[in-house]
Scaffold this motif. Structure first.
Motif, PDB file in Angstrom:
ATOM      1  N   LYS A   1     -36.836  -5.721 -11.289  1.00  0.00           N
ATOM      2  CA  LYS A   1     -37.407  -5.848  -9.949  1.00  0.00           C
ATOM      3  C   LYS A   1     -36.871  -4.749  -9.034  1.00  0.00           C
TER       4      LYS A   1
ATOM      5  N   ASP B   1     -29.057 -10.274 -15.666  1.00  0.00           N
ATOM      6  CA  ASP B   1     -29.517  -9.354 -14.631  1.00  0.00           C
ATOM      7  C   ASP B   1     -30.784  -8.593 -15.014  1.00  0.00           C
TER       8      ASP B   1
ATOM      9  N   PRO C   1     -31.512 -13.460  -1.820  1.00  0.00           N
ATOM     10  CA  PRO C   1     -32.449 -12.622  -2.588  1.00  0.00           C
ATOM     11  C   PRO C   1     -32.783 -11.312  -1.893  1.00  0.00           C
TER      12      PRO C   1
ATOM     13  N   GLU D   1     -38.965 -10.992  -0.043  1.00  0.00           N
ATOM     14  CA  GLU D   1     -38.193 -11.213  -1.269  1.00  0.00           C
ATOM     15  C   GLU D   1     -37.751 -12.668  -1.388  1.00  0.00           C
TER      16      GLU D   1
ATOM     17  N   PHE E   1     -33.864  -9.088 -12.815  1.00  0.00           N
ATOM     18  CA  PHE E   1     -33.538  -8.630 -11.469  1.00  0.00           C
ATOM     19  C   PHE E   1     -33.461  -7.108 -11.428  1.00  0.00           C
ATOM     20  N   THR E   2     -32.848  -6.508 -12.446  1.00  0.00           N
ATOM     21  CA  THR E   2     -32.758  -5.048 -12.506  1.00  0.00           C
ATOM     22  C   THR E   2     -34.148  -4.428 -12.581  1.00  0.00           C
TER      23      THR E   2
ATOM     24  N   VAL F   1     -31.215  -7.386  -3.439  1.00  0.00           N
ATOM     25  CA  VAL F   1     -32.045  -6.218  -3.747  1.00  0.00           C
ATOM     26  C   VAL F   1     -31.607  -5.019  -2.901  1.00  0.00           C
TER      27      VAL F   1
ATOM     28  N   THR G   1     -36.066 -14.548  -8.808  1.00  0.00           N
ATOM     29  CA  THR G   1     -35.621 -13.555  -9.793  1.00  0.00           C
ATOM     30  C   THR G   1     -34.323 -12.888  -9.320  1.00  0.00           C
ATOM     31  N   THR G   2     -33.363 -13.725  -8.976  1.00  0.00           N
ATOM     32  CA  THR G   2     -32.062 -13.242  -8.514  1.00  0.00           C
ATOM     33  C   THR G   2     -30.973 -13.906  -9.353  1.00  0.00           C
TER      34      THR G   2
END
Length: 517
Positions: free
Chosen positions: A380, A374, A71, A237, A377-378, A75, A352-353
């Protein structure tokens, strides 16, 4: 009156802020250390069996499957700076010089990774003066939250009250307190723990100047910039990965413990009562004792005389005194691997990955399916760009002020967290434009920066832009079909690459000719 007296005593206590800052560092340090252990995969398995724990510790054995760092890295990989600009060419050139002087193309990715790993990271921005007191350059470098902490004003949480930095320098403990207009330097005596206020003394920058422990400046702000995933302090994260990672470590270690039994099954032999006699073993047989080595270092297994039993077609194995033999089955791998996969999925959801980032070699979704997975995640990543970008803008604004720019305006440009580069995506862009969505908006929603889109659209009419979008959609569709043909063996991968490369070259030449014409 007593309250006023207490406040007055606190105001004149020279150690009050120092000891408060040290206490804040000490309270926060265990969480940062824990985050580092999970990112590095150094968290030991918790065994219910004391015997197994001692055995693994004695042999320094581990079977790490460290998914917890994913994770953080996921990011960090999406946080790419496209550029940092000022309000004019001179400011942009100065920013470029600061960037090159501090190797920020290497420093900032590490800073972003540490911010994800710990939840907090600090960028020090220190002016360097020449003999005349003129600032000639600005140094920027990362500092760990394990040794630095910004203390915020309780009345205004966005205002920095002070910053403390503490570190070990040989036998001494050093500390600096940074305020808006000055810096205080503190030190301990040799081999002092620095736990008590009486352990700390003024740390002189100049032995001949007793006041040099306090360094005044006219900055009006502290040269420390706090990158964080939340406010006032961030959360790692991978914080939500701690529990699943513990389960994975436990399952993997236990699974490895059963591998020996799968390779070398544990066997048994049932005997009739009072019928088994192993006292008259043949010279070639062996008992449960360790095999002695001969003077030449050769044991029974090496000589081929382990047993009189022979395996082979037509051979008969006669076991004296045993009525039945067998072996104990080892635990099936699925007993461990299935829960490991469950915990990886749980880790992906909690952090959230996207799940496919945990297993790049597995079955990968494509097209609209990837974008749907995604999306959270995007978002985030976009939030991190907003937060880190604001802090980075403050840092460069501070740097430009120290270099003589009165009112600098700094803009941080990020590469898109996601761009469309597949056939389904471009078909969607085409459909949006045909439905009436402005072309500029459609391209921005495809993940391209506004300034890029404006540059592309400059001097291009709607018909030409529509043609380019159609070409991109057709090219993506052709690439997909050619890839399928290569998979079936109808055409080779080299031929596909050559065809696409030639087509792209032709399109570029045609576009250039149209622009020149």
């Amino acid at each position: 009156m007593r309250l006023e007296g207490a406040l007055e005593d606190q105001a004149i206590d020279p150690h009050a802020d120092l000891m408060y800052g040290i206490e804040e560092l000490q309270e926060a340090r265990p969480n940062y250390d824990q985050a580092a252990r999970y990112y590095d995969g150094k968290v030991p398995e918790v065994f219910t069996s004391t015997r197994i724990r001692r055995a693994l510790r004695a042999h320094d054995i581990d079977f790490d499957l460290n998914f917890a760092k994913t994770p953080v890295d996921a990011v960090t990989d999406r946080l790419e700076i496209a550029g940092i600009t000022g309000q004019n060419d001179d400011e942009t050139a100065l920013i470029s010089k600061v960037w090159q002087d501090n190797q920020l193309d290497l420093e900032l990715p590490d800073l972003f990774r540490r911010a994800g790993e710990f939840g907090d990271a600090y960028l020090m921005v220190l002016p360097v003066e020449d003999e005349d007191g003129t600032v000639v350059r600005v140094e920027m470098f990362y500092n760990s939250p394990q040794t630095v902490r910004v203390i915020y004003d309780e009345e205004n949480p966005r205002r920095k009250r002070l910053t403390i930095k503490r570190w070990c320098d040989g036998p001494y403990q050093r500390a600096e307190l940074l305020y808006d207009g000055w810096t205080e330097r503190w030190t301990t005596g040799k081999n002092s723990s620095g736990e008590q206020a009486r352990d700390w003394f003024h740390w002189l920058a100049d032995e001949e100047d007793p006041e040099s422990w306090k360094i005044d400046n006219d900055w009006g702000e502290q040269p420390v910039f706090h990158f964080r995933t939340d406010r006032p302090y961030g959360t790692p994260e991978h914080y939500g990965a701690y529990g699943p990672q513990n389960a994975i470590t436990k399952l993997q270690s236990t699974h490895m413990g059963t591998v020996d039994y799968q390779g070398f099954p544990q066997r048994y032999a049932l005997t009739e009562t009072a019928t088994t006699d192993t006292s008259d073993l043949e010279p070639g047989d062996f008992a449960d004792d360790d095999w002695p080595l001969s003077e030449q270092g050769v044991g029974p297994s090496d000589s081929g005389d382990d047993s009189s039993l022979k395996a082979g077609p037509g051979e008969l194995m006669l076991l004296r005194g045993f009525k039945q033999v067998g072996q104990f089955d080892a635990a099936q791998p699925g007993v461990f691997l299935d829960p490991i996969l469950f915990n990886v999925r749980a880790m992906a959801v909690i952090c959230t990955t996207p799940l496919h980032l945990f297993d790049p070699s597995g079955e990968q979704p494509s097209g609209q399916s990837v974008r749907a997975q995604d999306a959270p995640f995007t978002k985030k990543v976009g939030n991190r760009q907003l937060s880190y970008g604001a802090t980075l803008r403050e840092a460069f604004t501070f740097a430009l002020r120290r270099l003589g720019i009165a009112n600098p305006v700094v803009t941080v440009h990020w590469k898109p967290a996601e761009t469309i580069d597949d056939v389904e995506g471009w078909q969607t862009v085409k459909a949006k434009i045909e439905a009436g969505v402005p072309r500029r908006q459609a391209l921005i929603e495809a993940g391209y920066r506004a300034e890029q889109v404006d540059l592309w659209l400059a001097g291009t009419d709607d018909a030409e832009l529509q043609r380019r979008v159609d070409v991109l959609a057709s090219l993506a569709d052709s690439a997909q079909k050619l890839g399928s043909a290569a998979t079936l063996g109808v055409i080779t991968s080299e031929q596909v690459a050559a065809l696409l490369s030639g087509t792209i070259d032709d399109l570029e030449a045609l576009a250039q000719a149209q622009e020149e014409g």
